[in-house]
Design a protein around this motif. Sequence first.
Motif, PDB file in Angstrom:
ATOM      1  N   TYR A 115     -12.937   8.938   9.567  1.00 60.11           N
ATOM      2  CA  TYR A 115     -12.664   9.816   8.418  1.00 60.11           C
ATOM      3  C   TYR A 115     -13.984  10.203   7.742  1.00 60.11           C
ATOM      4  N   ASP A 116     -13.948  11.315   7.017  1.00 55.54           N
ATOM      5  CA  ASP A 116     -15.051  11.692   6.125  1.00 55.54           C
ATOM      6  C   ASP A 116     -14.706  11.319   4.686  1.00 55.54           C
ATOM      7  N   LYS A 117     -13.470  11.630   4.299  1.00 59.16           N
ATOM      8  CA  LYS A 117     -12.966  11.248   2.982  1.00 59.16           C
ATOM      9  C   LYS A 117     -11.650  10.505   3.186  1.00 59.16           C
ATOM     10  N   LEU A 118     -11.471   9.455   2.422  1.00 58.64           N
ATOM     11  CA  LEU A 118     -10.260   8.641   2.551  1.00 58.64           C
ATOM     12  C   LEU A 118      -9.543   8.581   1.200  1.00 58.64           C
ATOM     13  N   ILE A 119      -8.260   8.898   1.203  1.00 53.24           N
ATOM     14  CA  ILE A 119      -7.425   8.795  -0.004  1.00 53.24           C
ATOM     15  C   ILE A 119      -6.410   7.680   0.236  1.00 53.24           C
ATOM     16  N   ILE A 120      -6.463   6.656  -0.602  1.00 52.86           N
ATOM     17  CA  ILE A 120      -5.498   5.556  -0.511  1.00 52.86           C
ATOM     18  C   ILE A 120      -4.362   5.842  -1.485  1.00 52.86           C
ATOM     19  N   ALA A 121      -3.162   5.996  -0.938  1.00 58.17           N
ATOM     20  CA  ALA A 121      -1.973   6.270  -1.756  1.00 58.17           C
ATOM     21  C   ALA A 121      -0.850   5.341  -1.296  1.00 58.17           C
ATOM     22  N   THR A 122      -1.142   4.038  -1.322  1.00 57.30           N
ATOM     23  CA  THR A 122      -0.230   3.045  -0.750  1.00 57.30           C
ATOM     24  C   THR A 122       0.895   2.632  -1.698  1.00 57.30           C
ATOM     25  N   GLY A 123       0.877   3.142  -2.931  1.00 55.82           N
ATOM     26  CA  GLY A 123       1.987   2.877  -3.842  1.00 55.82           C
ATOM     27  C   GLY A 123       2.000   1.451  -4.341  1.00 55.82           C
ATOM     28  N   SER A 124       3.199   0.903  -4.491  1.00 51.96           N
ATOM     29  CA  SER A 124       3.341  -0.429  -5.079  1.00 51.96           C
ATOM     30  C   SER A 124       4.422  -1.218  -4.355  1.00 51.96           C
ATOM     31  N   LEU A 125       4.477  -2.492  -4.668  1.00 54.83           N
ATOM     32  CA  LEU A 125       5.440  -3.403  -4.059  1.00 54.83           C
ATOM     33  C   LEU A 125       6.385  -3.931  -5.127  1.00 54.83           C
ATOM     34  N   VAL A 126       7.620  -4.208  -4.721  1.00 54.33           N
ATOM     35  CA  VAL A 126       8.575  -4.826  -5.650  1.00 54.33           C
ATOM     36  C   VAL A 126       8.148  -6.264  -5.913  1.00 54.33           C
ATOM     37  N   THR A 127       8.215  -6.674  -7.175  1.00 54.52           N
ATOM     38  CA  THR A 127       7.899  -8.059  -7.540  1.00 54.52           C
ATOM     39  C   THR A 127       9.151  -8.693  -8.127  1.00 54.52           C
TER      40      THR A 127
END
Length: 636
Positions: free
Chosen positions: A93-105
């Motif tokens: 990659y040249d640019k990386l966007i992390i959009a992994t959201g969230s987890l239920v706790t």
Amino acid sequence: MIIGAGPTGVKAANQLLKKSDELIVKIFNGEPAAPYNRAQLSYYLAGDVGLAELDNHLPAQSDRLFEFDCCRIEHVDTDAKIVLDQYGHEHGYDKLIIATGSLVTPPSIAGNDKSGVYCFRSLSDAQALLKRREDSQNVFVIGSGPLGIETALAMKTLKNRVFLQVRNSLFARDLDANAKGVLADYIRSNGVEIIDDAAVQRIHGNGRVNGVLLTDGRELAIDTVIMCTGVSPFKQLASDAGIDVARGILVDDFMRTNCDGVYAVGECAEHNGVTHGLISPGYEQAEVCVNHIVAAPTTYSGRKGELQFKFRDFSSHLLGDTNEQNRQVLVYKNTLKNVYRKLVLDGRCLVGAVIIGEWDEAGRVASCIAKRKKLSRSATRLFLERGKLWNDEQLSILEQPEEYIVCLCKNVTRGEVSECMKKGFRTLPALGQELEAGITCGSCQPLLSAMLKEPRPNLIMRHYRAIFWASVFSVLVIAITFFAPKLPFERSVQFAFQFEKIWYGSIYKQTTGYILLALIALSGALSLRKRWKILTLGNLDNWRFAHTILGLVALVALIVHTGFRLGENLSFVLMVVFLLATLTGSLVGVFMSRNHHWTDLKLTQYRAWWSRVHYGLLWLLPALLSFHIVSSYYFS
């Protein structure tokens, strides 16, 4: 490269393709399903939208877009600028966007590993609950935020009981007691039982859930437990890659992390110590991130804690800054309409609002909050008196000012929609693709449909055919009562029974009169069902059906009691008030039963007007009936 194909990741992909003609976009989706709209999962569970309507739009054809579904990223090497997927393949990659959201706790509760305990976060969760919904007899929902409320309402059927545990607060911590009361009344009116004085201590069952033990010692027979509790940002992937994290992935005003070329947006990102569990801030972050990548930088300044939930024809919003300290607070409340509105003013500037129940000015209010507009003294007086800020006639969406916010999730204004329509985007999917309006929670779709002059069918009420025909027949009976001649007396005493005894004989007259009185009292149970918290038995549509049938039977009893005689003096007044009350109620029944066919926005106004007249006439009946009964015995 984008890791995560939730709403925020898809938004970033769309924006990159739209704002650049050269960039190649790769988006990795760790779930087996194609990208879908997570915000509408509760509507899917309730059966209000289908699987096709959950589709989260990505360009159908683009030689610069590469989708990797069911492909989870396992490792990120920020020095080499490569990622490793679950199959062992490397991607640069040249640019990386992390959009992994969230987890239920989920909360730590003994027995939460049993079969029949669900978390509600993904499409697969929704599909499992959809199957469970029809078979479950007793459902217990833990968590009373927007998702918990929507889930409890969606899981309610005619055959089951649903309990909603209020762990910390109902909907939002900033809600005061009056607002909670109005919201709780709406939830209970839909058949959901609220437990706010105890929490689940243990989940019982031998492998499968069969009950819960509450902290106050009560035990409830439960076969399904749903966890709709808080979420925490998914940051493990970033942390393992050496990216700075705290509660979430730390980002600056351009959504950059501490690693070169790496960004984070959405629920996994932490900006100035704040993480968000809503989609609308994630959309704004995605736009800021993309602007920086395409060398047209804008900054993200953060958002106040906006919150909303919508279920069918009822919605609630927290807008702007609702902190009341050293500020003026204006409150309007109407429990009969399930409405509570609170405005927070800094000086005379509108800075925050709490809205429980529908308000046609909500979009305009949101626009004023965004611009910190000042409220005039006449506007504040009008709000306190009538719950409105503008003394306009009921404006259609096309007549609203350009700054009127149509889509609260994306802050899309009426002017932006109009401009988009002028460019040829004249369908709901096209507007959703271009403006992202109407594709998050879907609550603005009726407004968009109105702008497109494209009818959007309303929800179908139970027993609507029976209610419609019973209401129509009632109108006919009322017309006959007003215009039909009086029933004649028997001309010969040779008949075994003289019908005039029913109208003038003491025993017969009293019998038909008290039957009529009982029918009127029973028909009033619908009003009690709507307003008394202890009356939560059955679906409200079933009560409406019973109310309609009782009203029709009462009309027949009235004819037997009077023989089409309208009476004189106060008896005439009583007769006319009763017939008009039944007539207006029948008209309301006609409107409500045909609501899913008649899509004109003005119909709700007509129904509301007839309802007010109906309620006003009903208030007169107890006094008139009391006087009629007393006078009948006094002069007999």
